[in-house]
Design a protein around this motif. Structure first.
Motif, PDB file in Angstrom:
ATOM      1  N   ASP A  31       0.836  -1.209   0.000  1.00  0.00           N
ATOM      2  CA  ASP A  31       0.000   0.000   0.000  1.00  0.00           C
ATOM      3  C   ASP A  31       0.864   1.250   0.000  1.00  0.00           C
ATOM      4  N   TYR A  32       1.952   1.220   0.783  1.00  0.00           N
ATOM      5  CA  TYR A  32       2.847   2.374   0.853  1.00  0.00           C
ATOM      6  C   TYR A  32       3.518   2.631  -0.497  1.00  0.00           C
ATOM      7  N   ILE A  33       4.019   1.566  -1.102  1.00  0.00           N
ATOM      8  CA  ILE A  33       4.726   1.706  -2.390  1.00  0.00           C
ATOM      9  C   ILE A  33       3.758   2.165  -3.482  1.00  0.00           C
ATOM     10  N   ARG A  34       2.579   1.563  -3.483  1.00  0.00           N
ATOM     11  CA  ARG A  34       1.596   1.862  -4.538  1.00  0.00           C
ATOM     12  C   ARG A  34       1.000   3.255  -4.391  1.00  0.00           C
ATOM     13  N   SER A  35       0.860   3.709  -3.163  1.00  0.00           N
ATOM     14  CA  SER A  35       0.087   4.927  -2.941  1.00  0.00           C
ATOM     15  C   SER A  35       0.909   6.115  -2.459  1.00  0.00           C
ATOM     16  N   ARG A  36       2.243   6.007  -2.435  1.00  0.00           N
ATOM     17  CA  ARG A  36       3.033   7.157  -2.009  1.00  0.00           C
ATOM     18  C   ARG A  36       2.938   8.258  -3.068  1.00  0.00           C
ATOM     19  N   ARG A  37       3.118   9.491  -2.626  1.00  0.00           N
ATOM     20  CA  ARG A  37       2.976  10.624  -3.535  1.00  0.00           C
ATOM     21  C   ARG A  37       3.996  10.540  -4.665  1.00  0.00           C
ATOM     22  N   PRO A  38       3.526  10.668  -5.902  1.00  0.00           N
ATOM     23  CA  PRO A  38       4.457  10.637  -7.042  1.00  0.00           C
ATOM     24  C   PRO A  38       5.419  11.823  -7.001  1.00  0.00           C
ATOM     25  N   HIS A  39       6.471  11.732  -7.780  1.00  0.00           N
ATOM     26  CA  HIS A  39       7.447  12.816  -7.886  1.00  0.00           C
ATOM     27  C   HIS A  39       6.776  14.063  -8.457  1.00  0.00           C
ATOM     28  N   SER A  40       7.080  15.228  -7.895  1.00  0.00           N
ATOM     29  CA  SER A  40       6.528  16.513  -8.323  1.00  0.00           C
ATOM     30  C   SER A  40       5.029  16.634  -8.106  1.00  0.00           C
ATOM     31  N   PHE A  41       4.474  15.778  -7.249  1.00  0.00           N
ATOM     32  CA  PHE A  41       3.043  15.825  -6.932  1.00  0.00           C
ATOM     33  C   PHE A  41       2.819  16.827  -5.805  1.00  0.00           C
ATOM     34  N   PRO A  42       1.652  17.464  -5.748  1.00  0.00           N
ATOM     35  CA  PRO A  42       1.397  18.444  -4.683  1.00  0.00           C
ATOM     36  C   PRO A  42       1.512  17.821  -3.303  1.00  0.00           C
ATOM     37  N   PRO A  43       1.943  18.604  -2.319  1.00  0.00           N
ATOM     38  CA  PRO A  43       2.052  18.097  -0.946  1.00  0.00           C
ATOM     39  C   PRO A  43       0.670  17.945  -0.310  1.00  0.00           C
ATOM     40  N   GLY A  44       0.650  17.407   0.885  1.00  0.00           N
ATOM     41  CA  GLY A  44      -0.604  17.238   1.593  1.00  0.00           C
ATOM     42  C   GLY A  44      -0.385  16.540   2.912  1.00  0.00           C
ATOM     43  N   PRO A  45      -1.440  16.397   3.696  1.00  0.00           N
ATOM     44  CA  PRO A  45      -1.296  15.720   4.993  1.00  0.00           C
ATOM     45  C   PRO A  45      -0.908  14.265   4.829  1.00  0.00           C
ATOM     46  N   ARG A  46      -0.240  13.742   5.841  1.00  0.00           N
ATOM     47  CA  ARG A  46       0.201  12.348   5.811  1.00  0.00           C
ATOM     48  C   ARG A  46      -1.012  11.418   5.742  1.00  0.00           C
ATOM     49  N   ALA A  47      -0.932  10.433   4.872  1.00  0.00           N
ATOM     50  CA  ALA A  47      -2.046   9.500   4.677  1.00  0.00           C
ATOM     51  C   ALA A  47      -1.850   8.243   5.504  1.00  0.00           C
ATOM     52  N   PHE A  48      -2.943   7.724   6.047  1.00  0.00           N
ATOM     53  CA  PHE A  48      -2.900   6.462   6.788  1.00  0.00           C
ATOM     54  C   PHE A  48      -2.898   5.293   5.793  1.00  0.00           C
ATOM     55  N   PRO A  49      -2.365   4.144   6.213  1.00  0.00           N
ATOM     56  CA  PRO A  49      -2.420   2.964   5.336  1.00  0.00           C
ATOM     57  C   PRO A  49      -3.867   2.602   4.985  1.00  0.00           C
ATOM     58  N   ILE A  50      -4.067   2.109   3.810  1.00  0.00           N
ATOM     59  CA  ILE A  50      -5.348   1.618   3.293  1.00  0.00           C
ATOM     60  C   ILE A  50      -6.367   2.740   3.103  1.00  0.00           C
ATOM     61  N   VAL A  51      -6.725   3.456   4.189  1.00  0.00           N
ATOM     62  CA  VAL A  51      -7.816   4.455   4.108  1.00  0.00           C
ATOM     63  C   VAL A  51      -7.335   5.812   3.629  1.00  0.00           C
ATOM     64  N   GLY A  52      -6.021   6.045   3.636  1.00  0.00           N
ATOM     65  CA  GLY A  52      -5.503   7.332   3.183  1.00  0.00           C
ATOM     66  C   GLY A  52      -5.930   8.469   4.089  1.00  0.00           C
ATOM     67  N   ASN A  53      -6.516   9.534   3.489  1.00  0.00           N
ATOM     68  CA  ASN A  53      -6.935  10.723   4.241  1.00  0.00           C
ATOM     69  C   ASN A  53      -8.440  10.795   4.463  1.00  0.00           C
ATOM     70  N   ILE A  54      -9.108   9.649   4.351  1.00  0.00           N
ATOM     71  CA  ILE A  54     -10.560   9.652   4.505  1.00  0.00           C
ATOM     72  C   ILE A  54     -10.973  10.281   5.830  1.00  0.00           C
ATOM     73  N   PHE A  55     -10.202  10.034   6.896  1.00  0.00           N
ATOM     74  CA  PHE A  55     -10.573  10.547   8.208  1.00  0.00           C
ATOM     75  C   PHE A  55      -9.866  11.863   8.540  1.00  0.00           C
ATOM     76  N   THR A  56      -9.177  12.441   7.550  1.00  0.00           N
ATOM     77  CA  THR A  56      -8.528  13.743   7.751  1.00  0.00           C
ATOM     78  C   THR A  56      -9.534  14.876   7.658  1.00  0.00           C
ATOM     79  N   VAL A  57     -10.546  14.681   6.809  1.00  0.00           N
ATOM     80  CA  VAL A  57     -11.529  15.729   6.520  1.00  0.00           C
ATOM     81  C   VAL A  57     -12.720  15.619   7.465  1.00  0.00           C
ATOM     82  N   ASP A  58     -13.206  16.767   7.949  1.00  0.00           N
ATOM     83  CA  ASP A  58     -14.420  16.822   8.754  1.00  0.00           C
ATOM     84  C   ASP A  58     -15.600  16.909   7.790  1.00  0.00           C
ATOM     85  N   TYR A  59     -16.377  15.841   7.686  1.00  0.00           N
ATOM     86  CA  TYR A  59     -17.430  15.781   6.675  1.00  0.00           C
ATOM     87  C   TYR A  59     -18.682  16.574   7.045  1.00  0.00           C
TER      88      TYR A  59
END
Length: 498
Positions: A31-59
């Protein structure tokens, strides 16, 4: 013998534990290898394994949450939702660069499993389906008066029905949602179904009452989980299933309308959008590249029905609240209308140029109301450059319209209701480039012209005949309910005939 069995059992136990541990490590590493930010990709908050940033946002306030993240990560930043990357654009310049300057590269819609389960019409389709259906819908709706003077009497007649109901409350508190939703919905219904619905039609009332609920759920964490893990979520109960249930009920309602049109259909006498579309289906039979069929018709009507009802009605409900909150502004609007139109005739779109303050107030209601706070998602169809970053093909793009309508660089007092944002020193109305409540570029709202006409004629008519207020000592609550649209929480208000 027992000791041998015991030892063997312990080995098996450890083998199972080792296998589970290895599997977990393998999945997390992959999951880490497949989903890490590509080169020159915009920055952002650290993503959790599997779910990513789903729980970062207040819905419950995703538009504010995403705007705050821009303060830390910049106007162009990224989030990972499950296994999918999305890039959030903030501020007028970033949104304009993507939707207008590079509009061809972000004209597609992403694959969203929940929306695919509902069905694709005009709004969420891409490619030839979107091109054919949008072009056809625009030309056909224009034929029946969209954006033309011939539609004015339909809107003004509907206001007359609405006004009778308002007068009946005799200044008592009431919730305007039902009446306003019904009135606005009847305009698009007259175009696509060929008739309006009575305010007492229980089935119709229940139908449009659920629009807001469905749009609220479609912007919830349940919808995000469905889109990120569709194979699992399709098998689990929850609010995401309620979304499908609501839209299936709406589609059943639409199918009844189509069936009635089929039974009475006369190709030589096309009275509304459905009649014309049925004719288009017959004309395109056998053509390999045609996207016209009855299933697509149902989904297109769903889009037109909902889009032509919800956003305009929600804007008017915000307008009533703001007029009650700022009675001095309401009085100034009424004075301008009395001076230009008076009480003896109905307003017309031609009056707009002579009602600059009224027009400015209406625009400020739309800006502050922020009806579609995160627009609708786009997707890149090729690699593009945004904000100095490389955005690969297939990435979801979120144009944060909240950050544009409240951009400190574009608005003098972004967080204050101020009609002066749309007036020059001489008091004349001025257009503002950063005023994009209908989004921008090739995916700009299909019904923008209809919405503008409805909003002006309805709002001016309401201000001409009624004064909106709260009871003595009660302040209007400006709380919102977050969803795909940003609606005021249910409220009660008083209307006094002028």
């Amino acid at each position: 013998m027992d000791s041998i069995i015991s030892v063997a059992g312990s080995y098996i136990d450890w083998d199972v534990k080792s296998l589970l541990l290895f599997t977990a490590i393998f999945i997390l590493t992959a999951d880490y290898i497949r989903s890490r930010r590509p080169h020159s990709f915009p920055p952002g908050p650290r993503a959790f394994p599997i779910v990513g940033n789903i729980f970062t946002v207040d819905y419950n306030r995703a538009h504010e949450s995403m705007t705050q993240l821009a303060g830390k990560y910049g106007d162009v930043y990224s989030l990972r939702m499950g296994q999918e990357w999305m890039v959030v654009l903030n501020g007028f310049e970033a949104v304009k660069e993507a939707l207008v300057n590079q509009g061809d590269s972000v004209v597609d819609r992403p694959y969203l499993p929940l929306q695919w389960d509902v069905g694709l019409g005009i709004v969420f389709s891409s490619g030839s389906t979107w091109t054919q259906q949008r072009r056809y819908a625009l030309s056909t709706l224009k034929y029946f008066g969209l954006g033309k003077k011939s539609l004015e009497p339909v809107i003004l007649d509907e206001f007359t029905y609405c006004a009778k109901d308002l007068i009946g409350y005799k200044g008592k508190l009431f919730d305007p949602q039902h009446i306003i939703n019904n009135a606005v919905s009847n305009i698009i219904c007259s175009l696509v179904f060929g008739h309006r619905f009575e305010y007492g039609d229980e089935k119709f009332v229940n139908l449009i009452k659920w629009f807001g609920k469905a749009l609220q759920l479609q912007a919830s964490i349940w919808a995000q989980l469905h889109n990120s893990f569709p194979l699992l979520m399709r098998r689990l109960p929850g609010p995401h299933q309620t979304v499908l249930h609501i839209w299936n009920n709406v589609k059943d309602f639409i199918r009844v309308q189509i069936k009635e049109h089929r039974q009475n259909w006369d190709p030589s006498d096309q009275k509304d959008f459905i009649d014309c579309y049925l004719n288009e289906i017959e004309m395109n039979k056998g053509q390999a590249d045609s996207t016209f069929d009855e299933t697509i018709l149902v989904h297109c009507l769903l889009d037109l029905f909902v889009a032509g009802s919800e956003t305009t009605a929600t804007t008017l409900r915000w307008a009533f609240l703001y007029m009650a909150k700022y009675p001095e502004i309401q009085a100034k609007v009424q004075a301008e209308i009395d001076r230009v139109i008076g009480q003896s005739r109905q307003p017309s779109m031609e009056d707009r140029v002579n009602l600059p303050y009224t027009d400015a107030v209406l625009h400020e209601v739309q800006r502050m109301g922020n009806i579609v706070p995160l627009s609708l998602p786009h997707a890149t169809n090729r690699d593009i450059q945004l904000g100095g970053y490389t955005i690969p093909k297939g990435v979801i793009i979120i144009p944060n319209l909240t950050s544009v309508l409240f951009d400190k660089k574009e608005w003098k007092t972004p967080n204050t209701f101020n009609p002066g944002h749309f007036l020059n020193e001489e008091g004349k109305f001025v257009k503002r480039a950063a005023f994009i409540p209908f989004s921008a570029g090739k995916r700009v709202c299909l019904g923008e012209n209809l919405a503008r006409m409805e909003l002006f004629l309805f709002f001016t008519s309401f201000m001409q005949h009624f004064t909106f207020s709260m009871p003595a000592g009660v302040k209007p609550a400006m709380d919102y309910c977050f969803g795909m649209t940003l609606a005021p929480c249910p409220y009660e208000i008083c209307t006094i005939s002028r």
